[in-house]
Design a protein around this motif. Sequence first.
Motif, PDB file in Angstrom:
ATOM      1  N   ILE A  61      -3.744   1.337  -1.926  1.00  0.00           N
ATOM      2  CA  ILE A  61      -3.503   2.456  -1.110  1.00  0.00           C
ATOM      3  C   ILE A  61      -4.171   2.349   0.130  1.00  0.00           C
ATOM      4  CG2 ILE A  61      -3.328   3.962  -3.072  1.00  0.00           C
ATOM      5  CD1 ILE A  61      -6.094   5.207  -2.683  1.00  0.00           C
ATOM      6  N   SER A  62      -3.758   3.464   1.240  1.00  0.00           N
ATOM      7  CA  SER A  62      -4.378   3.233   2.563  1.00  0.00           C
ATOM      8  C   SER A  62      -4.524   4.836   3.093  1.00  0.00           C
ATOM      9  CB  SER A  62      -3.595   2.441   3.511  1.00  0.00           C
ATOM     10  OG  SER A  62      -2.684   3.033   3.806  1.00  0.00           O
ATOM     11  N   TYR A 108       0.912  -1.018   0.138  1.00  0.00           N
ATOM     12  CA  TYR A 108       0.096   0.094   0.042  1.00  0.00           C
ATOM     13  C   TYR A 108       0.927   1.145  -0.098  1.00  0.00           C
ATOM     14  CZ  TYR A 108      -3.748  -2.911   2.009  1.00  0.00           C
ATOM     15  OH  TYR A 108      -4.835  -4.088   2.162  1.00  0.00           O
ATOM     16  N   CYS A 109       0.426   2.305  -0.496  1.00  0.00           N
ATOM     17  CA  CYS A 109       0.913   3.513  -0.387  1.00  0.00           C
ATOM     18  C   CYS A 109       0.361   4.209   0.950  1.00  0.00           C
ATOM     19  CB  CYS A 109       0.587   4.805  -1.734  1.00  0.00           C
ATOM     20  SG  CYS A 109       1.292   4.093  -3.001  1.00  0.00           S
ATOM     21  N   HIS A 110       1.129   4.461   1.954  1.00  0.00           N
ATOM     22  CA  HIS A 110       0.526   4.715   3.286  1.00  0.00           C
ATOM     23  C   HIS A 110      -0.104   6.000   3.741  1.00  0.00           C
ATOM     24  CE1 HIS A 110       1.714   3.075   7.562  1.00  0.00           C
ATOM     25  NE2 HIS A 110       0.447   3.476   7.633  1.00  0.00           N
ATOM     26  N   ASP A 111      -1.021   6.299   4.005  1.00  0.00           N
ATOM     27  CA  ASP A 111      -1.988   7.376   4.567  1.00  0.00           C
ATOM     28  C   ASP A 111      -1.807   8.445   3.291  1.00  0.00           C
ATOM     29  OD1 ASP A 111      -2.438   6.263   6.808  1.00  0.00           O
ATOM     30  OD2 ASP A 111      -0.781   7.248   7.960  1.00  0.00           O
ATOM     31  N   GLY A 113     -13.449   0.505  -9.611  1.00  0.00           N
ATOM     32  CA  GLY A 113     -12.903  -1.024  -9.860  1.00  0.00           C
ATOM     33  C   GLY A 113     -11.952  -1.490  -8.918  1.00  0.00           C
ATOM     34  N   VAL A 114     -12.061  -0.877  -7.815  1.00  0.00           N
ATOM     35  CA  VAL A 114     -11.197  -1.638  -6.561  1.00  0.00           C
ATOM     36  C   VAL A 114     -11.566  -3.063  -6.170  1.00  0.00           C
ATOM     37  CG1 VAL A 114     -10.274  -1.124  -3.997  1.00  0.00           C
ATOM     38  CG2 VAL A 114     -10.623   0.965  -5.616  1.00  0.00           C
ATOM     39  N   ASP A 115     -10.504  -3.666  -6.137  1.00  0.00           N
ATOM     40  CA  ASP A 115     -11.074  -5.346  -5.914  1.00  0.00           C
ATOM     41  C   ASP A 115     -11.315  -5.418  -4.556  1.00  0.00           C
ATOM     42  OD1 ASP A 115     -11.388  -7.840  -6.740  1.00  0.00           O
ATOM     43  OD2 ASP A 115      -9.281  -8.358  -6.557  1.00  0.00           O
ATOM     44  N   VAL A 116     -10.702  -5.129  -3.578  1.00  0.00           N
ATOM     45  CA  VAL A 116     -10.724  -5.333  -2.263  1.00  0.00           C
ATOM     46  C   VAL A 116     -10.490  -4.051  -1.227  1.00  0.00           C
ATOM     47  CG1 VAL A 116     -10.095  -6.949   0.074  1.00  0.00           C
ATOM     48  CG2 VAL A 116      -9.853  -7.514  -2.690  1.00  0.00           C
ATOM     49  N   VAL A 117     -11.591  -4.072  -0.219  1.00  0.00           N
ATOM     50  CA  VAL A 117     -11.309  -3.029   0.699  1.00  0.00           C
ATOM     51  C   VAL A 117     -11.283  -3.564   1.971  1.00  0.00           C
ATOM     52  CG1 VAL A 117     -12.415  -0.906   1.581  1.00  0.00           C
ATOM     53  CG2 VAL A 117     -12.505  -1.579  -1.060  1.00  0.00           C
ATOM     54  N   PRO A 118     -10.174  -3.770   2.751  1.00  0.00           N
ATOM     55  CA  PRO A 118     -10.037  -4.117   3.908  1.00  0.00           C
ATOM     56  C   PRO A 118     -10.649  -3.084   5.101  1.00  0.00           C
ATOM     57  CG  PRO A 118      -8.117  -4.680   2.690  1.00  0.00           C
ATOM     58  CD  PRO A 118      -8.951  -3.696   1.873  1.00  0.00           C
ATOM     59  N   ASN A 119     -11.195  -3.710   6.041  1.00  0.00           N
ATOM     60  CA  ASN A 119     -11.645  -2.677   7.093  1.00  0.00           C
ATOM     61  C   ASN A 119     -10.651  -2.754   8.295  1.00  0.00           C
ATOM     62  OD1 ASN A 119     -13.528  -1.021   8.728  1.00  0.00           O
ATOM     63  ND2 ASN A 119     -14.023  -2.640   9.672  1.00  0.00           N
ATOM     64  N   ALA A 120     -10.087  -1.694   8.707  1.00  0.00           N
ATOM     65  CA  ALA A 120      -9.144  -1.734   9.831  1.00  0.00           C
ATOM     66  C   ALA A 120      -9.607  -0.877  10.823  1.00  0.00           C
ATOM     67  CB  ALA A 120      -7.595  -1.214   9.365  1.00  0.00           C
ATOM     68  N   SER A 121      -8.856  -0.894  12.018  1.00  0.00           N
ATOM     69  CA  SER A 121      -9.203  -0.332  13.438  1.00  0.00           C
ATOM     70  C   SER A 121     -10.900  -0.351  13.555  1.00  0.00           C
ATOM     71  CB  SER A 121      -8.782   1.231  13.267  1.00  0.00           C
ATOM     72  OG  SER A 121      -8.661   1.850  14.449  1.00  0.00           O
ATOM     73  N   PRO A 122     -11.435  -1.471  14.017  1.00  0.00           N
ATOM     74  CA  PRO A 122     -12.809  -1.555  14.447  1.00  0.00           C
ATOM     75  C   PRO A 122     -13.057  -0.735  15.633  1.00  0.00           C
ATOM     76  CG  PRO A 122     -11.642  -3.695  14.891  1.00  0.00           C
ATOM     77  CD  PRO A 122     -10.738  -2.742  14.145  1.00  0.00           C
ATOM     78  N   LEU A 123     -12.053  -0.360  16.313  1.00  0.00           N
ATOM     79  CA  LEU A 123     -12.457   0.163  17.499  1.00  0.00           C
ATOM     80  C   LEU A 123     -12.032   1.816  17.459  1.00  0.00           C
ATOM     81  CD1 LEU A 123     -11.046  -2.094  20.736  1.00  0.00           C
ATOM     82  CD2 LEU A 123     -13.268  -1.974  19.204  1.00  0.00           C
ATOM     83  N   GLY A 124     -11.989   2.047  16.336  1.00  0.00           N
ATOM     84  CA  GLY A 124     -11.879   3.400  15.966  1.00  0.00           C
ATOM     85  C   GLY A 124     -10.536   4.162  16.581  1.00  0.00           C
ATOM     86  N   ASP A 183      -5.712  -2.640  -6.810  1.00  0.00           N
ATOM     87  CA  ASP A 183      -6.239  -4.080  -6.195  1.00  0.00           C
ATOM     88  C   ASP A 183      -6.742  -3.842  -4.886  1.00  0.00           C
ATOM     89  OD1 ASP A 183      -5.030  -5.820  -8.247  1.00  0.00           O
ATOM     90  OD2 ASP A 183      -3.089  -4.782  -7.532  1.00  0.00           O
ATOM     91  N   ALA A 184      -6.257  -3.008  -4.169  1.00  0.00           N
ATOM     92  CA  ALA A 184      -6.871  -2.595  -2.693  1.00  0.00           C
ATOM     93  C   ALA A 184      -6.848  -1.359  -2.170  1.00  0.00           C
ATOM     94  CB  ALA A 184      -6.185  -3.786  -1.788  1.00  0.00           C
ATOM     95  N   VAL A 185      -7.649  -1.098  -1.460  1.00  0.00           N
ATOM     96  CA  VAL A 185      -7.978  -0.075  -0.784  1.00  0.00           C
ATOM     97  C   VAL A 185      -8.032  -0.071   0.658  1.00  0.00           C
ATOM     98  CG1 VAL A 185      -9.053   2.330  -0.405  1.00  0.00           C
ATOM     99  CG2 VAL A 185      -8.399   1.485  -2.700  1.00  0.00           C
ATOM    100  N   MET A 186      -7.233   0.166   1.627  1.00  0.00           N
ATOM    101  CA  MET A 186      -7.481  -0.295   3.239  1.00  0.00           C
ATOM    102  C   MET A 186      -7.731   1.172   3.570  1.00  0.00           C
ATOM    103  SD  MET A 186      -5.403  -1.990   5.908  1.00  0.00           S
ATOM    104  CE  MET A 186      -4.175  -0.892   6.081  1.00  0.00           C
ATOM    105  N   SER A 187      -9.080   0.844   4.234  1.00  0.00           N
ATOM    106  CA  SER A 187      -9.531   1.922   5.018  1.00  0.00           C
ATOM    107  C   SER A 187      -9.500   1.625   6.710  1.00  0.00           C
ATOM    108  CB  SER A 187     -11.155   2.528   4.543  1.00  0.00           C
ATOM    109  OG  SER A 187     -11.811   3.218   5.338  1.00  0.00           O
ATOM    110  N   TYR A 188      -9.439   2.704   7.501  1.00  0.00           N
ATOM    111  CA  TYR A 188      -9.505   2.423   8.698  1.00  0.00           C
ATOM    112  C   TYR A 188     -10.340   3.304   9.715  1.00  0.00           C
ATOM    113  CZ  TYR A 188      -6.611   6.608   9.391  1.00  0.00           C
ATOM    114  OH  TYR A 188      -6.041   8.005   9.414  1.00  0.00           O
TER     115      TYR A 188
END
Length: 463
Positions: free
Chosen positions: A177-178, A143-146, A229-240, A201-206
């Motif tokens: 990217i994230s 990922y490209c970070h933040d 067209g983003v393939d996968v979106v992981p969800n991070a930081s479930p406790l905010g 391929d992926a965009v990580m959101s928190y």
Amino acid sequence: MATTPPNAPDAPEALPTQPSVPYERNTRLSSILPPLIFGTATFNHQYNSDPFALDTVGLVSSALTHGIRAFDTSPYYGPAESLLGAALATPFVRTTFPRSSYFLLTKVGRIAAAEFDYSPEWVRASVTRSLQRLNTDYLDVVYCHDVEFVSAAEVLGAVKELRRIRDAEHSVRYVGISGYPLDVLGDLAELILRETGEPLDAVMSYANFTLQNETLAGPCGIGRLRAAGVDVVPNASPLGMGLLRREGVPVGALGDFHPASRELRGAVRAASGFCDRHGERLEVIALRHALESWLEAGAAVGSRGDPASGVPWVRESNEQVGGTKLGVSVIGVSRAPELEKTMLVWRSILDGLEGGRETAIKAGRWSRAYEWSWNRKRAVQILKEGVQEVLGDWVDYTWASPPPGFVNQKGVNAGADETVRAGKDKPKATVEEVDAPWLTPAASPEPTEGGDEVRDEKSIPLR
């Protein structure tokens, strides 16, 4: 916890080599990425006073034996990459879990709290360093970070360089990217598709799919990312980022880093009191809600990779839990009890999926586990609605990122980027250690108390 995993069979022949994940150059990430990812931001001094004192070898080994097959890290997480790499290099892991059986996800671009370098030179140097630290020939996702902290042109350039490495050197397989602001993530996903003709391929959101903020599931979140067209979106930081805890936001050696206002924190305290009055802990409801709900809410940008079974030495396939895409989540722990209890929660969540009853019976578990899981899901949903009533106007609120007045201090700390550009695409040793980096919000795990012991009351209950 000992550095050997629990319940390990004594006989070497009882430890069969784990199967490889099927991969070819045209394999979509959404067909193979596991829906549960172990985040290693806890392997850092922001959440632990001495990350080197953690039993990271034992944690990683235990995670693997419980079925986890993906690890998320970053150069920005202090020693996390090196600690993870050392844990994966033990004879036990190398013998039982070959590199092709698990995923490694890392990042480039963020160097320190206020220092970013997205130049092609630094991207190459960072990838090279991550390969060395993680003792691997390839990185599954980079990922490209933040990304909100730099310009769109810089992000586009970094993505192009990562794809060049992917195509020419094959040491990177997927590129993403994230970041935090959904509008920025959407803008960049659309820009990259428009300018390159290839989606991310992926965009990580928190912190955007939690009890407090569920905007990631809406049209401005995965709706827009999926259209790009983003393939996968992981969800991070479930406790905010630790906001949704009974004890409040974590305050480590670097002080109170959380961007939540006094008013928002007050609303969360009231919500925590509401949970207390109903015999629950806020963080338990928050964690279970995020993991369980995202499996369905994030399915459109999820994956068919095999989930962690949550049971030592038991492999579970995606087909055994319904065969559909599952939303991908990132968790983080510091100690063995946290991991074990989190995996019990995860197992219970899987029991409630399609085919859960049959899976439980075949595995010799309680035949009514499916029914119990569904009852628990309904209870969590009721309390979630109560929490959101208490939060009121703070529901779906987001804070500013970057904060007002932010200035990128690239090149100020140690001239690290000049070092890379001057020579050999490889950073000096000074780049190996970043002075007191803040833990990135992206992939932020459930925070824990510093020191070697965590009281049971602050751990995730067995449910």
